[in-house]
Write an enzyme that holds these catalytic residues in place. Structure first.
Site, PDB file in Angstrom:
ATOM      1  N   GLU A 261     -46.617   6.467  47.060  1.00  0.00           N
ATOM      2  CA  GLU A 261     -47.398   7.323  46.180  1.00  0.00           C
ATOM      3  C   GLU A 261     -46.568   8.571  45.971  1.00  0.00           C
ATOM      4  OE1 GLU A 261     -49.680  10.313  45.458  1.00  0.00           O
ATOM      5  OE2 GLU A 261     -51.108   9.651  46.974  1.00  0.00           O
ATOM      6  N   CYS A 300     -51.605  15.892  44.546  1.00  0.00           N
ATOM      7  CA  CYS A 300     -50.907  14.823  43.819  1.00  0.00           C
ATOM      8  C   CYS A 300     -51.661  14.469  42.543  1.00  0.00           C
ATOM      9  CB  CYS A 300     -50.724  13.607  44.710  1.00  0.00           C
ATOM     10  SG  CYS A 300     -52.204  13.144  45.598  1.00  0.00           S
TER      11      CYS A 300
HETATM   12  P1  NDP Z   1     -40.446  14.631  50.740  1.00  0.00           P
HETATM   13  O1  NDP Z   1     -40.331  13.419  49.921  1.00  0.00           O
HETATM   14  O2  NDP Z   1     -39.214  15.335  51.112  1.00  0.00           O
HETATM   15  O3  NDP Z   1     -41.225  14.330  52.101  1.00  0.00           O
HETATM   16  C1  NDP Z   1     -42.326  13.453  52.181  1.00  0.00           C
HETATM   17  C2  NDP Z   1     -42.363  12.850  53.567  1.00  0.00           C
HETATM   18  O4  NDP Z   1     -41.198  12.075  53.772  1.00  0.00           O
HETATM   19  C3  NDP Z   1     -42.382  13.874  54.691  1.00  0.00           C
HETATM   20  O5  NDP Z   1     -43.159  13.395  55.747  1.00  0.00           O
HETATM   21  C4  NDP Z   1     -40.934  13.930  55.091  1.00  0.00           C
HETATM   22  O6  NDP Z   1     -40.745  14.390  56.402  1.00  0.00           O
HETATM   23  C5  NDP Z   1     -40.545  12.484  54.966  1.00  0.00           C
HETATM   24  N1  NDP Z   1     -39.122  12.254  54.850  1.00  0.00           N
HETATM   25  C6  NDP Z   1     -38.218  12.987  54.175  1.00  0.00           C
HETATM   26  N2  NDP Z   1     -37.002  12.428  54.304  1.00  0.00           N
HETATM   27  C7  NDP Z   1     -37.157  11.319  55.077  1.00  0.00           C
HETATM   28  C8  NDP Z   1     -36.264  10.347  55.579  1.00  0.00           C
HETATM   29  N3  NDP Z   1     -34.974  10.361  55.299  1.00  0.00           N
HETATM   30  N4  NDP Z   1     -36.761   9.370  56.361  1.00  0.00           N
HETATM   31  C9  NDP Z   1     -38.075   9.308  56.662  1.00  0.00           C
HETATM   32  N5  NDP Z   1     -38.946  10.235  56.212  1.00  0.00           N
HETATM   33  C10 NDP Z   1     -38.505  11.220  55.428  1.00  0.00           C
HETATM   34  O7  NDP Z   1     -41.403  15.539  49.978  1.00  0.00           O
HETATM   35  P2  NDP Z   1     -41.867  17.010  50.303  1.00  0.00           P
HETATM   36  O8  NDP Z   1     -43.004  16.911  51.235  1.00  0.00           O
HETATM   37  O9  NDP Z   1     -40.741  17.905  50.696  1.00  0.00           O
HETATM   38  O10 NDP Z   1     -42.302  17.436  48.868  1.00  0.00           O
HETATM   39  C11 NDP Z   1     -41.321  17.536  47.851  1.00  0.00           C
HETATM   40  C12 NDP Z   1     -41.927  17.262  46.505  1.00  0.00           C
HETATM   41  O11 NDP Z   1     -42.573  15.984  46.501  1.00  0.00           O
HETATM   42  C13 NDP Z   1     -43.010  18.199  46.116  1.00  0.00           C
HETATM   43  O12 NDP Z   1     -42.505  19.389  45.638  1.00  0.00           O
HETATM   44  C14 NDP Z   1     -43.712  17.387  45.078  1.00  0.00           C
HETATM   45  O13 NDP Z   1     -43.015  17.472  43.868  1.00  0.00           O
HETATM   46  C15 NDP Z   1     -43.630  15.997  45.596  1.00  0.00           C
HETATM   47  N6  NDP Z   1     -44.845  15.604  46.303  1.00  0.00           N
HETATM   48  C16 NDP Z   1     -45.660  14.733  45.702  1.00  0.00           C
HETATM   49  C17 NDP Z   1     -46.832  14.350  46.307  1.00  0.00           C
HETATM   50  C18 NDP Z   1     -47.709  13.362  45.690  1.00  0.00           C
HETATM   51  O14 NDP Z   1     -48.620  12.890  46.353  1.00  0.00           O
HETATM   52  N7  NDP Z   1     -47.538  12.995  44.447  1.00  0.00           N
HETATM   53  C19 NDP Z   1     -47.264  14.898  47.578  1.00  0.00           C
HETATM   54  C20 NDP Z   1     -46.318  15.830  48.139  1.00  0.00           C
HETATM   55  C21 NDP Z   1     -45.161  16.122  47.526  1.00  0.00           C
HETATM   56  P3  NDP Z   1     -40.244  15.894  56.709  1.00  0.00           P
HETATM   57  O15 NDP Z   1     -41.266  16.791  56.153  1.00  0.00           O
HETATM   58  O16 NDP Z   1     -40.167  15.931  58.178  1.00  0.00           O
HETATM   59  O17 NDP Z   1     -38.938  16.019  56.008  1.00  0.00           O
END
Ligand code: NDP
Length: 683
Positions: A261, A300
């Protein structure tokens, strides 16, 4: 927000113990003040062991029946609700106002409770589910098939986003645990302290079988290297990270289920009929303002694109300016604050970069992303940002406005020239979680919704009739699908009991009916049956599937038909008028009422004395297969098909297969009779 002299050192809960990382922890800051709230690190955890521990715990969950799992979720939800004040206090540090916190905290716990009650209402109290109808594969009923759903034997790994540290966990956990699969939750680091607090409270209740919930605070290291085809990985976050994880060699190599998602450029469309003097116009403005500002736009499902008739552009702009101008931005615990902070200063920089990309094609018509105005708090130390509105005059020719998700209080106005263009503009987002349409015109609703549906997981229509009762554009509901195609990730969550299916394998089982019945616990035509005592004399303690009654036959007379017609008032010509009935292509003369047949069938199979059968609560799948004429003799075969004792209460549901046939064996009617039966009798 928090008075913390010593930041909280977050721990992971793995392999039955709380463990701190062994590396140098990363500080996590209060979104609104910049003070360090917690420290996070997962160095040193053995992720292969964590997965193996979870998989082993699955046996305990699978041994529980569905209603017991549902009652476990209910008890858990109630215990967590009692502690909601503690969650709310910590939630302020994420930048969320108390109202935002409700979406996360009460919304998350409410999802658990909703699943708990829906499952007990809609599902049998079994360990696996049947899916769809029995498919007869032979003429003599000696070979049939039934699809079943059984829990996968692995672990569900949930990688969650920062914006809903509680709802994001619980909305996945509810269907996951109900399905009978253990979970490992990995919250986004930025707000993991709130998830950690809730997991501590969950583990303390002792309500979940040990190992069915593990928590990783910090990076997941090599965890994904060890997933198998029986595990499930779900991801919520940015499209970039999601796409990278989906392409992980172990996930591809093992066909591990991966649900994503991701970013979504949700739209809100104003219908051409909704002029500025209509209630729909006001509802639309209210919805846009709510969705741009709730959780500071970090939802989201938030509205990113506001699609309006060109003729309404000035009126919409003026109305939004007035409302957004009244949004006070400040500390989340200040009662005068309408909008809190973004999750972090980094997040604010991301949003500013996204606004700059949007501004290459659209004009900023409200707000200034570089200048922050707060009523309380420090605009530099806290991740505050005032609402920003952009306007793109030629949206069909633009790209960035349909591509770039500014994950904050930001939306772009886009005028359309004809109605077809409205849905086309929404579709340029390449797949979204949700869009909404405000109209009071049925033809507009039909045109636009059918245009939107293939590109969305959910579409909400707003108008004056539903103004008071509507749950709104931005609220995913436990009983409705949450997810979207294409850019939104192509995943699907929630959707009531559909949400469990992601954690279960659908298998077509073929075989002789007797053996299929043994597998599914459900009697089917061709399986063994026995007729001894009248089955209505048996309590659940004695009743078995296959217990059967074959009744005497009863003749249907013309007097019966006339009596029934006079008594009920059902004087439809096919029952009353010989010539008219003959002229009907289906009948050779006057026929018996279908409901007369069902009523006579009850008269034939019922056992009238007080006994263990407590009530009849309905009929499923009623079909009349052939007409019944005066002189036909009907009999009933009633067979116990399915027995579901309630986990709580002293009764259960029993489903009876009912076949009404003529003397020559031709089947006249088929249906399931649904009854409540006492567990013991005499009670
Ligand atoms: P990320 O995609 O960076 O992170 C989402 C999750 O993935 C977090 O739990 C993160 O952990 C984890 N993650 C990141 N890198 C890895 C990896 N290599 N292996 C395993 N897990 C990983 O998104 P952000 O939370 O930083 O948000 C960034 C952007 O995403 C927002 O600005 C927005 O644009 C979008 N977003 C969209 C959402 C939606 O539902 N549509 C919800 C939230 C964000 P960790 O935090 O420890 O890095």
């Amino acid at each position: 927000m928090l008075d913390m002299k010593h930041p909280l050192r977050l721990e992971s809960y793995v392999c039955g113990a709380w463990r701190a990382g062994t590396g140098s922890p990363k500080p996590l800051r209060d979104a609104a003040t910049g003070a360090v709230v917690a420290e996070i690190d997962s160095t040193g955890l053995d992720f292969a062991e964590t997965l193996a521990y979870g998989r082993a715990a699955g046996a305990q969950l699978r041994a529980m029946k569905l209603h017991d799992r549902a009652l476990m979720l209910k008890a858990l939800g109630l215990r967590l609700m009692e502690q909601k004040d503690a969650f709310h206090a910590l939630s302020l540090a994420t930048g969320a106002t108390p109202k935002d916190g409700q979406i996360d905290i009460e919304g998350g716990i409410g999802t658990l409770l909703n699943y708990a009650s829906k499952a007990r209402r809609e599902l049998p109290n079994t360990r696996m589910l049947t899916d769809g109808v029995v498919e007869p594969l032979s003429k003599d009923a000696s070979f049939s098939a039934q699809h079943i759903l059984s829990p996968l034997r692995g672990v569900a790994v949930h990688i969650n986003a920062f914006n809903f540290p509680i709802w994001g966990m619980l909305e996945k956990l509810a269907p996951n645990l109900l399905a009978g699969m253990p979970a490992i939750v990995k919250p986004a680091s930025q707000t993991a302290y709130l998830t950690e607090l809730m997991v501590r409270r969950i583990i303390e209740t002792g309500l979940l079988p040990e190992g069915s919930l593990q928590l990783v605070c910090g990076g997941v290291g090599d965890l994904l290297d060890h997933v198998t085809g029986q595990d499930v990985v779900t991801f919520t976050g940015s499209a970039r990270t999601g796409q990278m994880l989906r392409a992980h060699p172990a996930i591809i190599g093992n066909s591990t289920r991966f649900t994503m998602e991701a970013d979504s450029l949700n739209a809100c469309i104003l219908g051409p009929d909704a002029t500025s003097d209509s209630p729909e116009f006001d509802l639309f403005i209210r919805e846009v303002v709510r969705e741009v500002t709730a959780k500071a736009g970090q939802k989201c499902t938030a509205i990113r694109r506001v699609i309006i008739p060109r003729a309404q552009a000035d009126a919409v702009r003026a109305a939004l300016d007035a409302k957004l101008g009244a949004i006070s931005v400040g500390l989340p615990n200040d009662p005068t604050t309408r909008m809190g902070a973004l999750a972090s200063l980094d997040q604010r920089e991301d949003v500013r970069r996204a606004i700059a990309a949007l501004a290459s094609e659209a004009e900023i018509i409200f707000g200034n992303p570089q200048s922050v105005q707060v009523t309380t708090g420090d605009p530099e130390a806290g991740a505050f940002l005032n609402p920003v509105l952009l306007y793109a005059d030629q949206p069909m020719r633009a790209q960035a406005i349909h591509d770039v998700e500014a994950f904050g209080p930001v939306a772009t106005l886009m005028p359309y020239d004809d109605l077809g263009q409205a849905a086309e503009l929404a579709a340029l987002g390449k797949g979204s979680l949700v869009s909404s349409l405000f109209t009071n015109a049925p033809d507009v609703a039909e045109d636009v919704v059918l245009g939107l549906a293939p590109f969305h997981g959910r579409v909400m229509i707003g108008n004056r009739d539903s103004a008071k009762s509507s749950t709104g554009h931005g609220s995913p509901l436990p009983m409705l699908v949450h997810g979207g195609p294409g850019r939104a990730g192509g995943g699907e969550e929630l959707g009531g009991m559909r949400g469990m299916h992601h954690y279960m394998q659908r298998t077509a089982i073929q075989g002789a009916p007797r053996l299929l019945a043994a597998v599914t616990g459900r009697w089917l035509d061709g399986a063994e049956a026995r007729a001894d005592t009248h089955p209505f004399r048996k309590s659940l303690a004695k009743l078995r599937i296959g217990d059967q009654l074959i009744t005497e036959k009863r003749e249907i007379t013309l007097e019966d038909i006339e009596h029934f017609a006079g008594f009920t008032g059902d004087t439809f010509y096919a029952h009353m008028n010989e010539d008219a009935a003959r002229a009907n292509p289906f009948f050779e003369g006057r026929v018996a009422h279908g409901y007369l047949i069902v009523s006579f069938a009850a008269g034939l199979f019922v056992q009238p004395d007080p006994g263990p059968v407590l009530a009849n609560y309905g009929i499923d799948n009623l079909r009349f297969l052939t007409p019944v004429y005066p002189g036909d003799r009907l009999g009933v075969q009633l067979t116990c098909k399915d027995i579901n004792p309630r986990a709580e209460g002293d009764y259960g549901e029993v489903r009876w297969d009912c076949q009404v046939s003529k003397a020559d064996g031709e089947v006249v009617a088929l249906y399931d009779v649904l009854t409540m039966v006492a567990k013991t009798w005499p009670a």
